[in-house]
Design a protein around this motif. Structure first.
Motif, PDB file in Angstrom:
ATOM      1  N   GLY A  97       0.577  -1.280   0.110  1.00  0.00           N
ATOM      2  CA  GLY A  97      -0.375  -0.206   0.342  1.00  0.00           C
ATOM      3  C   GLY A  97       0.972   1.584   0.166  1.00  0.00           C
ATOM      4  O   GLY A  97       2.375   1.422  -0.446  1.00  0.00           O
ATOM      5  N   PHE A  98       0.185   2.567  -0.447  1.00  0.00           N
ATOM      6  CA  PHE A  98       1.599   3.450  -0.708  1.00  0.00           C
ATOM      7  C   PHE A  98       1.599   4.323   0.519  1.00  0.00           C
ATOM      8  O   PHE A  98       2.717   5.216   0.766  1.00  0.00           O
ATOM      9  N   ASP A  99      -0.160   4.306   1.340  1.00  0.00           N
ATOM     10  CA  ASP A  99       0.854   4.772   2.786  1.00  0.00           C
ATOM     11  C   ASP A  99       1.586   3.993   3.890  1.00  0.00           C
ATOM     12  O   ASP A  99       0.745   3.282   4.515  1.00  0.00           O
ATOM     13  N   ILE A 100       2.442   3.756   3.158  1.00  0.00           N
ATOM     14  CA  ILE A 100       3.108   2.605   4.231  1.00  0.00           C
ATOM     15  C   ILE A 100       2.884   2.891   5.773  1.00  0.00           C
ATOM     16  O   ILE A 100       3.842   3.851   6.389  1.00  0.00           O
ATOM     17  N   SER A 101       2.904   1.685   6.801  1.00  0.00           N
ATOM     18  CA  SER A 101       2.234   1.476   7.713  1.00  0.00           C
ATOM     19  C   SER A 101       1.813   2.413   8.464  1.00  0.00           C
ATOM     20  O   SER A 101       1.861   2.474   9.390  1.00  0.00           O
ATOM     21  N   CYS A 102       0.896   2.743   7.660  1.00  0.00           N
ATOM     22  CA  CYS A 102      -0.671   3.296   8.035  1.00  0.00           C
ATOM     23  C   CYS A 102      -1.256   2.279   9.209  1.00  0.00           C
ATOM     24  O   CYS A 102      -0.566   1.387   8.974  1.00  0.00           O
ATOM     25  N   GLY A 103      -1.405   3.175  10.969  1.00  0.00           N
ATOM     26  CA  GLY A 103      -1.626   1.901  11.699  1.00  0.00           C
ATOM     27  C   GLY A 103      -2.714   2.724  12.133  1.00  0.00           C
ATOM     28  O   GLY A 103      -3.126   4.025  12.328  1.00  0.00           O
ATOM     29  N   VAL A 104      -2.685   2.142  13.715  1.00  0.00           N
ATOM     30  CA  VAL A 104      -3.562   2.639  14.534  1.00  0.00           C
ATOM     31  C   VAL A 104      -2.895   2.570  16.643  1.00  0.00           C
ATOM     32  O   VAL A 104      -2.170   1.440  16.576  1.00  0.00           O
ATOM     33  N   ARG A 105      -2.793   3.954  17.041  1.00  0.00           N
ATOM     34  CA  ARG A 105      -2.161   3.325  18.359  1.00  0.00           C
ATOM     35  C   ARG A 105      -3.350   3.822  18.999  1.00  0.00           C
ATOM     36  O   ARG A 105      -3.693   4.944  19.428  1.00  0.00           O
ATOM     37  N   CYS A 106      -3.617   3.268  20.197  1.00  0.00           N
ATOM     38  CA  CYS A 106      -4.490   3.333  21.371  1.00  0.00           C
ATOM     39  C   CYS A 106      -3.710   3.552  23.151  1.00  0.00           C
ATOM     40  O   CYS A 106      -2.789   2.943  22.833  1.00  0.00           O
ATOM     41  N   LEU A 107      -4.237   4.346  23.098  1.00  0.00           N
ATOM     42  CA  LEU A 107      -3.386   5.103  24.187  1.00  0.00           C
ATOM     43  C   LEU A 107      -4.969   5.169  25.528  1.00  0.00           C
ATOM     44  O   LEU A 107      -5.993   5.503  25.569  1.00  0.00           O
ATOM     45  N   ARG A 108      -4.523   4.138  26.679  1.00  0.00           N
ATOM     46  CA  ARG A 108      -5.342   4.376  28.112  1.00  0.00           C
ATOM     47  C   ARG A 108      -5.012   6.230  28.892  1.00  0.00           C
ATOM     48  O   ARG A 108      -3.842   6.540  28.928  1.00  0.00           O
ATOM     49  N   THR A 109      -6.255   6.632  29.195  1.00  0.00           N
ATOM     50  CA  THR A 109      -5.738   7.535  29.908  1.00  0.00           C
ATOM     51  C   THR A 109      -6.464   7.388  31.290  1.00  0.00           C
ATOM     52  O   THR A 109      -5.448   8.852  31.943  1.00  0.00           O
ATOM     53  N   ARG A 110      -6.338   6.565  32.033  1.00  0.00           N
ATOM     54  CA  ARG A 110      -7.117   6.367  32.920  1.00  0.00           C
ATOM     55  C   ARG A 110      -8.004   7.482  34.376  1.00  0.00           C
ATOM     56  O   ARG A 110      -8.282   7.681  35.002  1.00  0.00           O
ATOM     57  N   LEU A 111      -8.720   8.304  32.480  1.00  0.00           N
ATOM     58  CA  LEU A 111      -9.524   8.172  33.041  1.00  0.00           C
ATOM     59  C   LEU A 111     -11.316   8.445  32.681  1.00  0.00           C
ATOM     60  O   LEU A 111     -10.832   7.092  31.811  1.00  0.00           O
ATOM     61  N   ARG A 112     -12.744   8.182  33.406  1.00  0.00           N
ATOM     62  CA  ARG A 112     -13.658   8.316  33.214  1.00  0.00           C
ATOM     63  C   ARG A 112     -14.688   9.276  32.103  1.00  0.00           C
ATOM     64  O   ARG A 112     -14.287  10.012  32.368  1.00  0.00           O
ATOM     65  N   ARG A 113     -15.955   8.572  31.622  1.00  0.00           N
ATOM     66  CA  ARG A 113     -16.144   9.307  30.872  1.00  0.00           C
ATOM     67  C   ARG A 113     -16.893  10.826  31.401  1.00  0.00           C
ATOM     68  O   ARG A 113     -16.774  11.415  30.163  1.00  0.00           O
ATOM     69  N   GLU A 114     -17.524  10.281  32.534  1.00  0.00           N
ATOM     70  CA  GLU A 114     -18.018  11.204  32.868  1.00  0.00           C
ATOM     71  C   GLU A 114     -17.040  12.522  33.217  1.00  0.00           C
ATOM     72  O   GLU A 114     -17.912  13.230  33.166  1.00  0.00           O
ATOM     73  N   HIS A 115     -15.951  12.380  33.723  1.00  0.00           N
ATOM     74  CA  HIS A 115     -14.794  13.302  34.134  1.00  0.00           C
ATOM     75  C   HIS A 115     -14.506  14.363  32.983  1.00  0.00           C
ATOM     76  O   HIS A 115     -15.102  15.193  32.658  1.00  0.00           O
TER      77      HIS A 115
END
Lengths: 475, 143
Positions: free
Chosen positions: A92-110
């Motif tokens: 593919g042309f966008d070599i190594s296109c990908g997804v990174r996911c970070l956890r935050t230790r935060l809750r939605r309501e906050h």
């Protein structure tokens, strides 16, 4: 796709029997509805890939397969190191296109209370869209260090923490990258683009875990319902494209010299051991490092924003996956361990439990497989399986895939309406381009949940959690 | 460039990406119009002012590869200089192309750029003379 062209091997496995010049069969992993909805070009492209020299076992298509340049997007093909080929169209042309996911230790309501401030601060800080420039200007020597060092280079330059690296494929640095194989034009395109999101379907999202499907795996991944995470989807920017485009032309010449018959110019490839093959592999690995560095720098910028808006946050990596690559891996084929060059184009590596390349904390459960959705729909965290290791070279789907052209999308929706509609549903979209938003409208994409469901049923990966967006930064 | 009553550039839909097509009385004009179609993927070409120019020179063995390289050269200039182009003066002599691309720096507020074009592709790549003697130059571009 016409089902009569396929032999159904099981509920979620469809075989294209070898015909014409095919050396191996084609295998599509999907349910009946998804196969019916795939256009005939997928059949043609999967069959074309099966004709290439040195292909091993089968030419595969993931449940989200759709038309691509040469190889279908969602295509996986492994090649023998001696007899086989490498293809720029297979990466593919966008070599190594990908997804990174970070956890935050935060809750939605906050986070909900600060959502607007957070959206505006992210939009100010994350360079996105046409003409945006990153914070880093790379001179020649530093450029080469980045091309050779990837996310490791970024961390050593102050853009992150050493502990980030064990949660990135290849430990954050693709080995055997050859910066000297990367053209000056490709380097020039990257000079100001490290730490930029790009445009098109690339995004940064603040998301919340809406549903947990597999509690033990979610626990191992540190995810609970109501948690807030950040996902970043982008790749190697202009550099990857420049390398791919130059390789396409180079490989057409090489293919003629090596008498490789091509049914489609975009299928251009070169023997792995040829000058052109080795040249591309060295440059492509450098582009993988660019993508890893890029997502690392964006991670750092995201941390800066959270430190300002929600200082109690602690952003740690869940994982970083690339879905446009060719990598040397060992797989068992017919009872024998073989080293193979595995092309994944719009397909995510999905190591099952016990894989030696997984960090200790993940080895027992398997690799997190991050599947990006579209703004306004949802994304998924999956986990690799033992079955996937056996039937798909440890590969799974990568996303939804477009269901409609940009042209059609622009005619159907106005960017402002899309933004307003999403805001009514609690999703804040920030983008420099309303036209871009219209072209990326959620309904212009196929249903990611159907793709993920088929991936799970085919046994390629298992659902762990579903994520829904709160804030979307769009290029 | 002579004003024309007929629209000389257009897009054609192609899967996730988009095709650019230029037409002209001459091959050079078709190439110039294909380049305007490329700008139109990003923004309305009418919104771009011709305030500065960039020279582009290329040589290729066949017209289709030349079109592929021409559009890629414009993508490169747009990306590395942060420019958008309104108008192109193209000269073709045999296998050699020399051109001036006229444009200005991207202004996000005024141009509202939709998407970056990342490269021309060899999909739908076609350079041909029509029955009426006019030329068409087209291919799919990756966004």
């Amino acid at each position: 796709m016409d089902l009569s062209l396929l032999k159904r091997r099981s509920e979620h496995e469809w075989v294209i029997e070898p015909h014409g010049a095919m050396r191996v069969p084609g295998v599509l992993f999907a349910n009946e509805d998804l196969v019916r909805a795939m256009d005939h070009k997928v059949h043609e492209q999967v069959s074309n890939v099966a004709t290439l020299p040195g292909i091993v076992a089968a030419s595969l298509a993931m449940p989200d397969a759709h038309w691509g340049y040469g190889f279908a997007v969602g295509g996986v093909a492994a090649f023998d190191p001696d007899e086989g080929v490498v293809s720029a169209g297979g990466v593919g042309f966008d070599i190594s296109c990908g997804v990174r996911c970070l956890r935050t230790r935060l809750r939605r309501e906050h986070v909900e209370e600060k959502k607007k401030t957070l959206a505006d601060a992210l939009f100010r800080t994350i360079p996105a869209g046409v003409g945006s420039r990153g914070r880093i200007r790379l001179k020649a020597a530093e450029m080469d260090r980045m091309l050779g060092g990837g996310a490791q280079w970024a961390v050593e330059s102050g853009w992150g923490e050493r502990s980030d690296l064990e949660r990135v494929e290849e430990g954050g640095r693709m080995r055997d990258a050859r910066p000297e194989h990367v053209s000056e034009r490709a380097k020039t395109r990257m000079r100001d683009e490290v730490g930029t999101l790009g445009s098109g379907n690339h995004y940064l999202e603040v998301q919340t875990v809406a549903e947990v499907h597999d509690a033990p795996a979610a626990r191992a991944f540190g995810l609970e319902e109501g948690d807030v995470v950040v996902s970043i989807h982008c790749g190697s920017r202009g550099l990857g494209h420049q390398i791919g485009t130059e390789a396409l032309k180079d490989m057409l010449t090489a293919g003629r010299r090596h008498a490789i018959r091509l049914p489609d110019r975009e299928l251009a490839c070169a023997p792995i051991h040829s000058r052109e093959g080795r040249h591309y592999l060295g440059a492509m690995r450098a582009a993988i490092n660019v993508a890893l560095a890029n997502r690392q720098v964006l991670t750092h910028l995201t941390r800066e924003v959270f430190a300002e808006v929600l200082p109690e946050a602690d952003l740690t990596l869940l994982y970083d996956v690339s879905h446009n690559t060719c990598k040397v891996e060992t797989h068992e084929v017919d009872g024998r361990a073989r080293e193979l060059f595995v092309h994944r184009k719009g397909a995510t590596r999905a190591w099952g439990p016990g894989h030696s390349e997984l960090p200790g904390a993940l080895r027992g459960v398997g690799q997190p497989v991050l599947i990006g959705g579209t703004m306004g729909t949802c994304s998924y965290v999956l986990v690799g399986t033992e079955r996937g290791m056996k039937v798909s070279f440890g590969s799974a789907c990568h996303g939804a895939g477009r269901g409609m052209s940009r042209h059609q999308a622009r005619k159907r929706w106005q960017g402002r309406e899309v933004v307003q509609e999403l805001e009514r549903r609690g999703i804040l979209v920030r983008s420099p381009s309303l036209r871009g938003v219209a072209e990326e409208a959620p309904d212009a994409y196929k249903d990611v949940s159907a793709v993920v469901d088929a991936t799970e049923r085919a046994g390629l990966a298992r659902r762990v959690a579903r994520l829904v967006p709160m804030v979307t930064i769009k290029g | 460039m002579a004003p024309s009553s007929r629209r000389r550039f257009e897009h054609f839909p192609h899967e996730a990406d988009i095709g650019v097509r230029g037409r002209g009385e001459t091959l050079a004009e078709a190439f110039a119009q294909a380049a305007v179609a490329l700008t139109a993927v990003v923004t309305d070409p009418a919104s771009v002012r011709a305030r500065q120019a960039v020279e582009i020179g290329l040589e290729e063995d066949d017209p289709e590869t030349l079109l592929f390289e021409w559009l890629n050269a414009i993508v490169f200039e747009m990306a590395t200089r942060g420019l958008l182009f309104a108008r192109f003066d193209v000269d073709l002599e045999g296998r050699r192309l020399s051109a001036r691309a006229h444009g200005e720096p991207v202004d996000v507020g005024r141009h509202c750029p939709a998407v970056e074009v990342k490269g021309a592709t060899m999909t739908g790549l076609r350079v041909a003379q029509e029955r009426d003697g006019s030329w068409v130059a087209e291919c799919v571009v990756d966004v």
